[in-house]
Design an enzyme around this catalytic site. Structure first.
Site, short mmCIF file in Angstrom:
data_model
loop_
_atom_site.label_atom_id
_atom_site.label_comp_id
_atom_site.label_asym_id
_atom_site.label_seq_id
_atom_site.Cartn_x
_atom_site.Cartn_y
_atom_site.Cartn_z
N ASP A 69 -8.81 0.71 5.69
CA ASP A 69 -9.12 -0.44 4.86
C ASP A 69 -9.89 0.02 3.62
O ASP A 69 -10.95 0.62 3.72
CB ASP A 69 -9.97 -1.41 5.68
CG ASP A 69 -10.30 -2.65 4.89
OD1 ASP A 69 -9.36 -3.23 4.33
OD2 ASP A 69 -11.48 -3.03 4.82
N THR A 102 -6.95 -4.61 -0.33
CA THR A 102 -8.06 -3.87 -0.94
C THR A 102 -7.59 -2.54 -1.52
O THR A 102 -8.07 -2.13 -2.57
CB THR A 102 -9.17 -3.62 0.09
OG1 THR A 102 -8.58 -3.15 1.27
CG2 THR A 102 -9.92 -4.88 0.36
N THR A 103 -6.67 -1.88 -0.84
CA THR A 103 -6.15 -0.64 -1.38
C THR A 103 -5.30 -0.95 -2.61
O THR A 103 -5.39 -0.27 -3.64
CB THR A 103 -5.29 0.09 -0.33
OG1 THR A 103 -5.99 0.07 0.91
CG2 THR A 103 -5.03 1.51 -0.73
N ASP A 399 -8.63 -8.58 8.96
CA ASP A 399 -7.71 -8.70 7.82
C ASP A 399 -6.61 -9.70 8.14
O ASP A 399 -6.30 -10.58 7.35
CB ASP A 399 -7.04 -7.34 7.52
CG ASP A 399 -7.94 -6.45 6.68
OD1 ASP A 399 -9.13 -6.79 6.56
OD2 ASP A 399 -7.46 -5.44 6.16
P1 ADP Z 1 -4.02 -3.11 1.43
O1 ADP Z 1 -5.39 -2.63 1.78
O2 ADP Z 1 -3.80 -3.20 -0.04
O3 ADP Z 1 -3.61 -4.32 2.16
P2 ADP Z 1 -2.15 -1.76 3.11
O4 ADP Z 1 -2.35 -0.37 3.60
O5 ADP Z 1 -2.37 -2.88 4.07
O6 ADP Z 1 -3.06 -1.92 1.84
O7 ADP Z 1 -0.67 -1.84 2.55
C1 ADP Z 1 -0.17 -3.00 1.99
C2 ADP Z 1 1.18 -2.75 1.37
O8 ADP Z 1 2.12 -2.33 2.34
C3 ADP Z 1 1.71 -4.03 0.76
O9 ADP Z 1 2.22 -3.77 -0.52
C4 ADP Z 1 2.81 -4.43 1.72
O10 ADP Z 1 3.82 -5.15 1.06
C5 ADP Z 1 3.29 -3.11 2.22
N1 ADP Z 1 3.94 -3.23 3.53
C6 ADP Z 1 3.39 -3.70 4.67
N2 ADP Z 1 4.29 -3.68 5.69
C7 ADP Z 1 5.42 -3.18 5.17
C8 ADP Z 1 6.73 -2.89 5.71
N3 ADP Z 1 7.02 -3.14 6.99
N4 ADP Z 1 7.67 -2.37 4.89
C9 ADP Z 1 7.38 -2.13 3.59
N5 ADP Z 1 6.17 -2.38 3.03
C10 ADP Z 1 5.21 -2.88 3.79
MG MG Z 2 -3.35 -4.58 4.21
#
Ligand code: ADP
Ligand code: MG
Length: 564
Positions: A69, A102-103, A399
């Site tokens: 996170d 957040t990322t 989250d």
């Molecule tokens: P954040 O902290 O920004 O939420 P994450 O590590 O949770 O970062 O990643 C979020 C990103 O991953 C988003 O852009 C989301 O659309 C993408 N994402 C999540 N699940 C999938 C999936 N199954 N296939 C493709 N992209 C995905």
């Molecule tokens: Mg996320």
């Protein structure tokens, strides 16, 4: 810093700032701030997406945390660079505003800055850039609102499955991603259980190390770990149907033993009466508790062995030293109110629930209240291996809970997996072509920066980012593939909607907004003055030295700027 005038003309010395004050300013300073920010964004870069990696952070006290996170990582990294702190703050605000993304927000800000840097180095004035970036941000958000699909007006069952999809997307990038469906439906049930209430703390998450992730369960009500108990506890019943529940903030213990009170007596015979008085007081309290009709007595303060035995003899269950938060949640769930005196045990202050049970979960015993009348609480009991694992699982669930609540409230979703980012990028590029002047370049660079999300998703998964991005650009340019994003399973592209990779629109809107703001803020700072007295001075010096091109580089030159 003492300023010395040009030596030839013997101008009088003008001393503006105190000895030891350090300033750095100008274009090079903006660039150095940008460098610091991109360094921070680089630190979280690899954690994005379902194939993202986690970070293990440990401090000198030996605490280790494994997290994916962005906000948690930032909190633990303890960044001291004054400009880079802006990035930390937007991550935190994204975390508290929407809970996820957040990322994303940090990556976007880092990428905006990277493109801005090229222009700044070429001599573009920051204000021109800022204006164009703000416009681009506005257009992007309008576009998201236009694309977003509403989930309003669907049936309860449909809504639930839609929300579960959103939760699953959030969870897919976390450690517990392997069990995302299991936890997604649990999270949705929990959020649905608390209804419209805004208080997040009505959903409790209890961690019990050991067992399997799949042993985690949801209690429609309150659950907390059995509190410390005294002799006599074993004889109390451990299960009730439809019990009345009395909640107290009263100590049910013999006082004199521990208060160290001093009593002076002239006649030894009086001693007995004092002891008796003490006993009478506590017996009176206990008697009133039992007479209230309650079968369960909970108190925030200790219930001693006398009380425990007294209740046991009357088939009443009791628990002392219940954590304040737990007691409040029991009150909210069962409809009782916490009492601070024994004089008003009327029926209205008592709570109730359908089933109370003390149950074994792993190595712990839990007090579980289910089927609560006001139904406004839910507790997730989390199981799993290592402590760090469970803790990261808790953050991940947090989250997901936030996302489901946001989606429920704003009820619009957009396709994830970089699809929405590609679509806005395409839209802005098209729009840029209609602009005459330099702004066209700036908006184009903003559009290009948005591609970082799908690009990073590919990089983190080990795909050929250039190849996938070309495919995505082509799909989006055709106009029919607006929902196409990265297919994390095959390394190709796929329709994110039909793949159920959904995100609440508010996550993207907030992220783009905050990232743009941060990028503009960093640009608008053209001078940093370090006051020698300020406490953070040392840390800051270290930070700018660390950033490489930081203010430290300027200090040697001295004498800039203040000469008039
Ligand atoms: P954040 O902290 O920004 O939420 P994450 O590590 O949770 O970062 O990643 C979020 C990103 O991953 C988003 O852009 C989301 O659309 C993408 N994402 C999540 N699940 C999938 C999936 N199954 N296939 C493709 N992209 C995905
Ligand atoms: Mg996320």
């Amino acid at each position: 810093m003492a300023m010395v005038g040009s030596s030839i003309e013997q101008q009088p010395q003008i001393i503006l700032l105190k000895e030891g004050t350090d300033t750095s300013q100008g274009k090079a300073h903006v660039v150095s701030n940008i460098n610091a920010c991109t360094a921070v964004a680089d630190a979280v870069r690899t954690t994005l997406g379902p194939r993202g990696m986690d970070k293990l952070i440990h401090d000198d006290k030996g605490n280790t945390t494994i997290s994916n996170d962005g906000a948690t990582i930032m909190k633990l990294l303890d960044i001291v660079h004054p400009a880079a702190k802006i990035l930390v703050d937007i991550a935190k605000s994204q975390d508290s505003e929407v809970g996820d993304g957040t990322t994303t927000v940090m990556l976007l800000a880092g990428e905006f800055l990277k493109f801005e840097k090229i222009f700044i180095e070429d001599g573009v004035h920051p204000q021109n850039l800022i204006r164009s970036y703000r416009t681009a941000c506005y257009l992007a958000i309008e576009k998201i609102k236009e694309i977003a699909v509403s989930i309003e007006g669907k049936s309860m069952e449909e809504k639930k499955s839609l929300l579960a999809k959103c939760a699953a997307t959030t969870l897919s990038s976390k450690l517990i991603g392997g069990e995302k469906e299991f936890f997604a439906s649990m999270v949705v049930d929990a959020v649905m259980a608390i209804g419209d209430d805004d208080r997040l703390n009505l959903i409790g998450i209890k961690k019990v190390p050991g067992g399997n992730m799949r042993d985690s369960f949801l209690v429609n009500g309150v659950a907390f770990k059995k509190t410390f108990s005294y002799a006599g506890f074993e004889q109390q019943p451990k299960k009730f149907l439809n019990p009345k529940i009395l909640l107290l903030n009263i100590e049910l213990e013999l006082k004199s033993e521990k208060e160290n009170a001093e009593i002076r007596l002239s006649d030894p015979m009086q001693y007995q009466s004092i002891v008796d008085a003490e006993w009478n007081i506590i017996y009176d309290k206990l008697d009133k508790c039992v007479k209230s009709g309650a079968k369960i007595v909970l108190s925030r303060l200790p219930i001693g062995d006398l009380g425990t035995q007294y209740f046991a003899d009357r088939d009443v269950f009791c628990a002392g030293r219940v954590a304040e938060e737990d007691l409040r949640r029991v009150a909210a769930a069962t409809g009782g109110t916490v009492q601070t005196s024994v004089n008003n045990f009327v029926d209205e202050v008592l709570g109730s629930c359908e089933v109370f049970e003390e149950k074994q979960v792993g190595n712990e015993r839990f007090n579980i209240f289910s089927g609560c009348p006001s139904g406004q609480t839910a507790t997730i009991v989390l199981r799993g291996g290592a402590d760090q694992f469970i803790e990261e699982a808790e953050r991940s669930l947090h989250d997901a809970i936030m996302i489901v609540r946001r989606a429920l409230k704003n009820s619009t979703v957009v396709p994830g997996g970089g699809a929405i980012d590609m679509e806005i990028s395409r839209f802005l590029r098209t729009h840029a072509r209609s602009i005459a002047g330099k702004s066209q370049l700036f908006i184009n660079s903003y559009a290009k920066a948005l591609e970082i999300i799908p690009r990073q998703l590919c990089d983190n998964a080990g795909f050929d980012a250039t190849d996938v991005l070309n495919k995505l650009r082509q799909k989006h340019a055709l106009g029919t593939g607006a929902n196409y994003g990265v297919d994390i399973n095959t390394g190709g592209v796929a329709d994110s909607y039909t793949n159920f990779v959904w995100e609440p629109a508010v996550v993207k809107i907030n992220a783009i907004n905050a990232a743009t703001e941060a990028a503009c803020l960093v640009l608008s700072v053209d001078e940093t003055v370090k006051n020698p007295k300020s406490e953070s001075a040392q840390g800051e010096a270290a930070a700018s030295a660390m950033a490489g091109h930081g203010g430290a580089a300027f200090r040697g030159r001295g004498g800039r700027g203040m000469r008039r």
